[in-house]
Motif scaffolding. Structure first.
Motif, PDB file in Angstrom:
ATOM      1  N   LYS A 268       0.838  -1.198   0.000  1.00 56.00           N
ATOM      2  CA  LYS A 268       0.000   0.000   0.000  1.00 56.00           C
ATOM      3  C   LYS A 268       0.881   1.260   0.000  1.00 56.00           C
ATOM      4  CE  LYS A 268      -4.180   1.788   2.123  1.00 56.00           C
ATOM      5  NZ  LYS A 268      -3.811   3.162   2.481  1.00 56.00           N
ATOM      6  N   GLN A 269       1.946   1.179   0.803  1.00 55.66           N
ATOM      7  CA  GLN A 269       2.866   2.317   0.906  1.00 55.66           C
ATOM      8  C   GLN A 269       3.555   2.630  -0.431  1.00 55.66           C
ATOM      9  OE1 GLN A 269       5.844   1.574   3.840  1.00 55.66           O
ATOM     10  NE2 GLN A 269       5.869   3.697   4.551  1.00 55.66           N
ATOM     11  N   GLU A 270       3.988   1.570  -1.110  1.00 53.50           N
ATOM     12  CA  GLU A 270       4.634   1.772  -2.421  1.00 53.50           C
ATOM     13  C   GLU A 270       3.637   2.311  -3.438  1.00 53.50           C
ATOM     14  OE1 GLU A 270       8.000  -1.764  -2.568  1.00 53.50           O
ATOM     15  OE2 GLU A 270       5.893  -2.303  -2.724  1.00 53.50           O
ATOM     16  N   ARG A 271       2.405   1.842  -3.363  1.00 51.60           N
ATOM     17  CA  ARG A 271       1.374   2.331  -4.288  1.00 51.60           C
ATOM     18  C   ARG A 271       1.120   3.822  -4.085  1.00 51.60           C
ATOM     19  NH1 ARG A 271      -2.928  -0.319  -2.453  1.00 51.60           N
ATOM     20  NH2 ARG A 271      -4.334   0.332  -4.083  1.00 51.60           N
ATOM     21  N   GLU A 272       1.067   4.222  -2.812  1.00 51.21           N
ATOM     22  CA  GLU A 272       0.889   5.659  -2.496  1.00 51.21           C
ATOM     23  C   GLU A 272       2.037   6.467  -3.111  1.00 51.21           C
ATOM     24  OE1 GLU A 272      -1.551   7.119  -0.851  1.00 51.21           O
ATOM     25  OE2 GLU A 272      -2.590   5.419   0.083  1.00 51.21           O
ATOM     26  N   LYS A 273       3.241   5.926  -2.961  1.00 48.89           N
ATOM     27  CA  LYS A 273       4.437   6.630  -3.447  1.00 48.89           C
ATOM     28  C   LYS A 273       4.368   6.810  -4.972  1.00 48.89           C
ATOM     29  CE  LYS A 273       8.483   4.702  -4.372  1.00 48.89           C
ATOM     30  NZ  LYS A 273       9.582   3.749  -4.186  1.00 48.89           N
ATOM     31  N   TYR A 274       4.005   5.746  -5.691  1.00 46.35           N
ATOM     32  CA  TYR A 274       3.961   5.832  -7.145  1.00 46.35           C
ATOM     33  C   TYR A 274       2.795   6.711  -7.636  1.00 46.35           C
ATOM     34  CZ  TYR A 274       7.779   2.572  -7.823  1.00 46.35           C
ATOM     35  OH  TYR A 274       9.023   1.996  -7.841  1.00 46.35           O
ATOM     36  N   ALA A 275       1.675   6.674  -6.919  1.00 46.51           N
ATOM     37  CA  ALA A 275       0.538   7.531  -7.315  1.00 46.51           C
ATOM     38  C   ALA A 275       0.935   9.004  -7.157  1.00 46.51           C
ATOM     39  CB  ALA A 275      -0.682   7.210  -6.464  1.00 46.51           C
ATOM     40  N   THR A 276       1.648   9.307  -6.082  1.00 48.83           N
ATOM     41  CA  THR A 276       2.109  10.682  -5.851  1.00 48.83           C
ATOM     42  C   THR A 276       3.098  11.095  -6.932  1.00 48.83           C
ATOM     43  OG1 THR A 276       1.800  10.375  -3.493  1.00 48.83           O
ATOM     44  CG2 THR A 276       3.224  12.202  -4.145  1.00 48.83           C
ATOM     45  N   LYS A 277       3.977  10.159  -7.291  1.00 44.51           N
ATOM     46  CA  LYS A 277       4.981  10.451  -8.307  1.00 44.51           C
ATOM     47  C   LYS A 277       4.317  10.741  -9.659  1.00 44.51           C
ATOM     48  CE  LYS A 277       9.440   8.931  -9.759  1.00 44.51           C
ATOM     49  NZ  LYS A 277      10.462   7.916  -9.820  1.00 44.51           N
ATOM     50  N   LYS A 278       3.346   9.908 -10.031  1.00 44.17           N
ATOM     51  CA  LYS A 278       2.632  10.147 -11.285  1.00 44.17           C
ATOM     52  C   LYS A 278       1.956  11.505 -11.249  1.00 44.17           C
ATOM     53  CE  LYS A 278      -1.170  10.218 -13.956  1.00 44.17           C
ATOM     54  NZ  LYS A 278      -2.429  10.961 -13.772  1.00 44.17           N
ATOM     55  N   ASN A 279       1.344  11.824 -10.117  1.00 48.75           N
ATOM     56  CA  ASN A 279       0.617  13.096 -10.043  1.00 48.75           C
ATOM     57  C   ASN A 279       1.569  14.293 -10.142  1.00 48.75           C
ATOM     58  OD1 ASN A 279      -1.887  14.517  -9.794  1.00 48.75           O
ATOM     59  ND2 ASN A 279      -1.188  15.138  -7.766  1.00 48.75           N
ATOM     60  N   GLN A 280       2.752  14.162  -9.523  1.00 52.33           N
ATOM     61  CA  GLN A 280       3.721  15.270  -9.611  1.00 52.33           C
ATOM     62  C   GLN A 280       4.125  15.503 -11.058  1.00 52.33           C
ATOM     63  OE1 GLN A 280       6.594  13.880  -6.794  1.00 52.33           O
ATOM     64  NE2 GLN A 280       5.691  15.049  -5.094  1.00 52.33           N
ATOM     65  N   ARG A 281       4.337  14.424 -11.781  1.00 53.97           N
ATOM     66  CA  ARG A 281       4.727  14.528 -13.195  1.00 53.97           C
ATOM     67  C   ARG A 281       3.579  15.144 -14.009  1.00 53.97           C
ATOM     68  NH1 ARG A 281       7.236  15.967 -16.564  1.00 53.97           N
ATOM     69  NH2 ARG A 281       7.983  14.722 -18.298  1.00 53.97           N
ATOM     70  N   TYR A 282       2.348  14.702 -13.694  1.00 58.13           N
ATOM     71  CA  TYR A 282       1.166  15.232 -14.393  1.00 58.13           C
ATOM     72  C   TYR A 282       1.042  16.738 -14.145  1.00 58.13           C
ATOM     73  CZ  TYR A 282      -3.719  15.900 -15.724  1.00 58.13           C
ATOM     74  OH  TYR A 282      -4.868  16.362 -16.302  1.00 58.13           O
ATOM     75  N   ILE A 283       1.222  17.139 -12.888  1.00 58.97           N
ATOM     76  CA  ILE A 283       1.109  18.567 -12.548  1.00 58.97           C
ATOM     77  C   ILE A 283       2.183  19.388 -13.280  1.00 58.97           C
ATOM     78  CG2 ILE A 283       1.387  20.252 -10.651  1.00 58.97           C
ATOM     79  CD1 ILE A 283      -0.145  18.260  -8.870  1.00 58.97           C
ATOM     80  N   GLU A 284       3.403  18.812 -13.364  1.00 63.58           N
ATOM     81  CA  GLU A 284       4.471  19.499 -14.116  1.00 63.58           C
ATOM     82  C   GLU A 284       4.007  19.776 -15.547  1.00 63.58           C
ATOM     83  OE1 GLU A 284       8.226  17.278 -12.222  1.00 63.58           O
ATOM     84  OE2 GLU A 284       8.286  17.430 -14.427  1.00 63.58           O
TER      85      GLU A 284
END
Ligand code: BG6
Ligand code: MG
Length: 216
Positions: free
Chosen positions: A67-83
């Protein structure tokens, strides 16, 4: 002929050309996890919430994470999307979208946004579109993802318009299903094969007008 009283619009792929950025950001993540991710596979993610999209992506890649790794990757995708979306320009508003929103409002028909995206308010603001919606329902306001109709039901309820007098504009299969299960009409934006359940399918809002709306 039905007297349509409200139009409810999905955002990504209907009003703005952001579907490509969601795809690119997920593809980068897939590549980082050492698998490829095609545009055809991406159809399954359209209209789906961020975490549910990640789960589908991981299933495609055959990858299991905590679950923790999934949270990390979802956040990473969102940061890239926001960029990516923070560089968006007004010409990335899809053809005819603004014009149709204005025509609808001038005709006294209410407008709502019904998007699964938690980034929706920021994108509307960046492109100066916020004032074109009477009500905004985004991913922060719903608990159940499309094809559940919650996002559209909330929009219609806030506008105080009966569901059968609402038309939803959607580019995702899950969104078309959500609209129809709310007893609303649905205009599909995109491919007639993918969106065959919609009342009509068009290429984009540039092909929409008040006559077509009232004929639904
Ligand atoms: C939908 C998109 O509008 O919003 C999906 O079609 C996306 O691709 C979803 O995953 C959630 O977006 P966000 O911005 O909250 O990650
Ligand atoms: Mg969409």
């Amino acid at each position: 002929m039905t007297k349509i009283k409200a139009c409810i619009f999905d955002l990504d792929g209907v009003i703005v050309d952001t579907a490509k950025y969601h795809y690119l950001a997920w593809k980068e993540l897939a590549n980082e996890l050492a698998f490829d991710f095609s545009e055809t596979q991406n159809e399954r993610l359209k209209g789906i919430s961020r975490m549910a999209s990640l789960d589908i992506l991981l299933e495609i890649g055959g990858i299991k994470l905590t679950k923790q790794e999934r949270e990390k990757y979802a956040t990473k995708k969102n940061q890239r999307y926001i960029e990516m979306v923070s560089q968006m320009q007004p010409d990335e508003i899809l053809p005819g979208a603004k014009e149709f929103l204005l025509a609808v409002r001038n005709a006294g028909i209410k407008t709502a946004l019904g998007s699964a995206s938690k980034n929706a308010p920021a994108i509307l603001k960046r492109l100066n579109l916020t004032a074109l919606f009477d009500v905004i329902i985004d991913g922060n306001k719903v608990t159940k993802a499309k094809p559940d109709p919650e996002v559209f039901i909330k929009g219609a309820d806030e506008l105080d318009i009966p569901y059968e007098l609402c038309v939803v504009f959607e580019d995702a299969e899950a969104g078309v299903e959500a609209a129809l299960s709310a007893n609303m009409k649905c205009v599909g934006i995109g491919s007639p094969e993918t969106l065959s359940k919609a009342n009509i399918v068009i290429d984009g809002l540039h092909q929409m007008n008040l006559n077509k709306l009232m004929a639904l």
